[in-house]
Design a protein around this motif. Sequence first.
Motif, PDB file in Angstrom:
ATOM      1  N   ILE A 207     -49.014 -46.465  19.087  1.00  0.00           N
ATOM      2  CA  ILE A 207     -48.918 -45.540  20.221  1.00  0.00           C
ATOM      3  C   ILE A 207     -47.501 -45.457  20.768  1.00  0.00           C
ATOM      4  O   ILE A 207     -47.154 -44.515  21.474  1.00  0.00           O
ATOM      5  N   PHE A 208     -46.673 -46.463  20.473  1.00  0.00           N
ATOM      6  CA  PHE A 208     -45.304 -46.469  21.004  1.00  0.00           C
ATOM      7  C   PHE A 208     -44.305 -45.752  20.107  1.00  0.00           C
ATOM      8  O   PHE A 208     -43.202 -45.445  20.531  1.00  0.00           O
ATOM      9  N   SER A 209     -44.678 -45.498  18.864  1.00  0.00           N
ATOM     10  CA  SER A 209     -43.771 -44.817  17.948  1.00  0.00           C
ATOM     11  C   SER A 209     -43.777 -43.314  18.226  1.00  0.00           C
ATOM     12  O   SER A 209     -44.838 -42.702  18.379  1.00  0.00           O
ATOM     13  N   ARG A 210     -42.581 -42.741  18.302  1.00  0.00           N
ATOM     14  CA  ARG A 210     -42.430 -41.303  18.555  1.00  0.00           C
ATOM     15  C   ARG A 210     -41.910 -40.611  17.303  1.00  0.00           C
ATOM     16  O   ARG A 210     -40.813 -40.915  16.845  1.00  0.00           O
ATOM     17  N   LYS A 211     -42.703 -39.724  16.766  1.00  0.00           N
ATOM     18  CA  LYS A 211     -42.289 -38.962  15.598  1.00  0.00           C
ATOM     19  C   LYS A 211     -42.133 -37.510  16.028  1.00  0.00           C
ATOM     20  O   LYS A 211     -43.115 -36.766  16.140  1.00  0.00           O
ATOM     21  N   GLU A 212     -40.930 -37.120  16.310  1.00  0.00           N
ATOM     22  CA  GLU A 212     -40.669 -35.762  16.767  1.00  0.00           C
ATOM     23  C   GLU A 212     -40.633 -34.810  15.574  1.00  0.00           C
ATOM     24  O   GLU A 212     -40.049 -35.117  14.548  1.00  0.00           O
ATOM     25  N   PHE A 213     -41.253 -33.646  15.766  1.00  0.00           N
ATOM     26  CA  PHE A 213     -41.283 -32.626  14.715  1.00  0.00           C
ATOM     27  C   PHE A 213     -39.960 -31.862  14.716  1.00  0.00           C
ATOM     28  O   PHE A 213     -39.536 -31.340  15.746  1.00  0.00           O
ATOM     29  N   LYS A 214     -39.300 -31.802  13.572  1.00  0.00           N
ATOM     30  CA  LYS A 214     -38.035 -31.097  13.443  1.00  0.00           C
ATOM     31  C   LYS A 214     -38.254 -29.844  12.600  1.00  0.00           C
ATOM     32  O   LYS A 214     -38.768 -29.907  11.480  1.00  0.00           O
ATOM     33  N   TYR A 215     -37.862 -28.701  13.182  1.00  0.00           N
ATOM     34  CA  TYR A 215     -38.052 -27.432  12.477  1.00  0.00           C
ATOM     35  C   TYR A 215     -37.009 -27.266  11.388  1.00  0.00           C
ATOM     36  O   TYR A 215     -35.807 -27.492  11.605  1.00  0.00           O
ATOM     37  N   VAL A 216     -37.465 -26.853  10.206  1.00  0.00           N
ATOM     38  CA  VAL A 216     -36.586 -26.579   9.072  1.00  0.00           C
ATOM     39  C   VAL A 216     -36.967 -25.207   8.522  1.00  0.00           C
ATOM     40  O   VAL A 216     -38.155 -24.964   8.221  1.00  0.00           O
ATOM     41  N   PRO A 217     -36.038 -24.259   8.416  1.00  0.00           N
ATOM     42  CA  PRO A 217     -36.379 -22.922   7.900  1.00  0.00           C
ATOM     43  C   PRO A 217     -36.811 -22.985   6.438  1.00  0.00           C
ATOM     44  O   PRO A 217     -36.269 -23.770   5.644  1.00  0.00           O
ATOM     45  N   THR A 218     -37.753 -22.154   6.085  1.00  0.00           N
ATOM     46  CA  THR A 218     -38.259 -22.125   4.713  1.00  0.00           C
ATOM     47  C   THR A 218     -37.281 -21.373   3.812  1.00  0.00           C
ATOM     48  O   THR A 218     -36.378 -20.679   4.269  1.00  0.00           O
ATOM     49  N   GLU A 219     -37.492 -21.500   2.499  1.00  0.00           N
ATOM     50  CA  GLU A 219     -36.643 -20.817   1.532  1.00  0.00           C
ATOM     51  C   GLU A 219     -36.812 -19.297   1.621  1.00  0.00           C
ATOM     52  O   GLU A 219     -35.856 -18.544   1.420  1.00  0.00           O
ATOM     53  N   GLN A 220     -38.031 -18.860   1.915  1.00  0.00           N
ATOM     54  CA  GLN A 220     -38.287 -17.429   2.077  1.00  0.00           C
ATOM     55  C   GLN A 220     -37.482 -16.865   3.242  1.00  0.00           C
ATOM     56  O   GLN A 220     -36.888 -15.791   3.145  1.00  0.00           O
ATOM     57  N   ARG A 221     -37.414 -17.636   4.318  1.00  0.00           N
ATOM     58  CA  ARG A 221     -36.669 -17.167   5.492  1.00  0.00           C
ATOM     59  C   ARG A 221     -35.164 -17.142   5.230  1.00  0.00           C
ATOM     60  O   ARG A 221     -34.455 -16.243   5.689  1.00  0.00           O
ATOM     61  N   LYS A 222     -34.686 -18.098   4.487  1.00  0.00           N
ATOM     62  CA  LYS A 222     -33.252 -18.122   4.143  1.00  0.00           C
ATOM     63  C   LYS A 222     -32.892 -16.914   3.276  1.00  0.00           C
ATOM     64  O   LYS A 222     -31.837 -16.297   3.463  1.00  0.00           O
ATOM     65  N   ALA A 223     -33.782 -16.596   2.323  1.00  0.00           N
ATOM     66  CA  ALA A 223     -33.522 -15.452   1.445  1.00  0.00           C
ATOM     67  C   ALA A 223     -33.552 -14.139   2.228  1.00  0.00           C
ATOM     68  O   ALA A 223     -32.696 -13.262   2.014  1.00  0.00           O
ATOM     69  N   ASP A 224     -34.521 -13.998   3.138  1.00  0.00           N
ATOM     70  CA  ASP A 224     -34.601 -12.778   3.959  1.00  0.00           C
ATOM     71  C   ASP A 224     -33.376 -12.638   4.856  1.00  0.00           C
ATOM     72  O   ASP A 224     -32.876 -11.525   5.076  1.00  0.00           O
ATOM     73  N   GLN A 225     -32.870 -13.758   5.356  1.00  0.00           N
ATOM     74  CA  GLN A 225     -31.687 -13.723   6.230  1.00  0.00           C
ATOM     75  C   GLN A 225     -30.464 -13.211   5.473  1.00  0.00           C
ATOM     76  O   GLN A 225     -29.686 -12.398   6.002  1.00  0.00           O
ATOM     77  N   LYS A 226     -30.306 -13.628   4.233  1.00  0.00           N
ATOM     78  CA  LYS A 226     -29.154 -13.182   3.438  1.00  0.00           C
ATOM     79  C   LYS A 226     -29.236 -11.690   3.134  1.00  0.00           C
ATOM     80  O   LYS A 226     -28.214 -10.991   3.186  1.00  0.00           O
ATOM     81  N   VAL A 227     -30.442 -11.223   2.813  1.00  0.00           N
ATOM     82  CA  VAL A 227     -30.608  -9.799   2.484  1.00  0.00           C
ATOM     83  C   VAL A 227     -30.308  -8.926   3.698  1.00  0.00           C
ATOM     84  O   VAL A 227     -29.590  -7.911   3.606  1.00  0.00           O
ATOM     85  N   VAL A 228     -30.827  -9.298   4.864  1.00  0.00           N
ATOM     86  CA  VAL A 228     -30.627  -8.503   6.084  1.00  0.00           C
ATOM     87  C   VAL A 228     -29.167  -8.549   6.520  1.00  0.00           C
ATOM     88  O   VAL A 228     -28.579  -7.521   6.895  1.00  0.00           O
ATOM     89  N   ASP A 229     -28.560  -9.727   6.474  1.00  0.00           N
ATOM     90  CA  ASP A 229     -27.162  -9.865   6.914  1.00  0.00           C
ATOM     91  C   ASP A 229     -26.206  -9.072   6.033  1.00  0.00           C
ATOM     92  O   ASP A 229     -25.185  -8.559   6.518  1.00  0.00           O
ATOM     93  N   ALA A 230     -26.529  -8.982   4.734  1.00  0.00           N
ATOM     94  CA  ALA A 230     -25.655  -8.227   3.829  1.00  0.00           C
ATOM     95  C   ALA A 230     -25.616  -6.750   4.229  1.00  0.00           C
ATOM     96  O   ALA A 230     -24.541  -6.122   4.240  1.00  0.00           O
ATOM     97  N   VAL A 231     -26.754  -6.176   4.587  1.00  0.00           N
ATOM     98  CA  VAL A 231     -26.806  -4.770   4.994  1.00  0.00           C
ATOM     99  C   VAL A 231     -26.108  -4.577   6.344  1.00  0.00           C
ATOM    100  O   VAL A 231     -25.382  -3.601   6.554  1.00  0.00           O
TER     101      VAL A 231
END
Length: 266
Positions: A207-231
Amino acid sequence: MAPTETKAAAPAKVGKKVRKDRKKEQKVNKYPASLLTSGMYRIVRRKMIKKRPQPVAGGEKKIKKPVFVVKKIGGAKNGGERKVLLRKNKADLPTRRFARKRPAKSYFRNHKRNIRRSLKPGTVLILLAGRHKGKRVVLLKVMQTGLLLVTGPFEVNACPMRRIEQNYVIATKTRVNLEKLKLPEHINDRYFRRILPKKDTRVERDIFSRKEFKYVPTEQRKADQKVVDAVVKAAIKEHPEGKLVMRYLKSMFSLRSNMFPHRMQF
């Protein structure tokens, strides 16, 4: 002497016009005639009882049912007997006699979205809240929920594709032509939903251990970001003052002394 001229004969009485019998449509009223408003009656209750039809003489008399029942109670100070109602009165009475049916719930997803006229795709915005507040971004489109989809681009000022409320942005007069941009259909409000890991409550854990959830972007999101930024970057270069717009997006917005936002033009 009386006048010799005789009076003219009175005209014969014309018979009264007989009106045609009109069919009286019986109006169905769900409220009684004695009810004025909720709880207010035109006639007092005791007068209403008098107006009720009285039983015909010689007819069968209705046997009155007892209202109270006498029960014996022990104890010297209780009197020995007590009258108890056979039919107890309601403790909770409705405030309205006729309850109206309420309409179906108006869900948020069905509400009409009112967006400011200055917020059009390609407009450069200044973010006023969130992790990237102070940065200048490009508006891509307005989502179905009324949120604004913006991007930095990420390579320019490290602001990825994200949604923001229109109350937390300042629209500038600078605008980029994004006619060539066609966003994929899967980029919608559901696309930005974060799926948190499920906790297994059946397994024993510290009960004393704290495991915080860390957000990591998915590969699909990284690919979509590159396509949109290029345009978006190509559209910025085509702008007559492309280099100046690129520098404008890289810089941060801040207020100094003797600077009043309501007097400034963006």
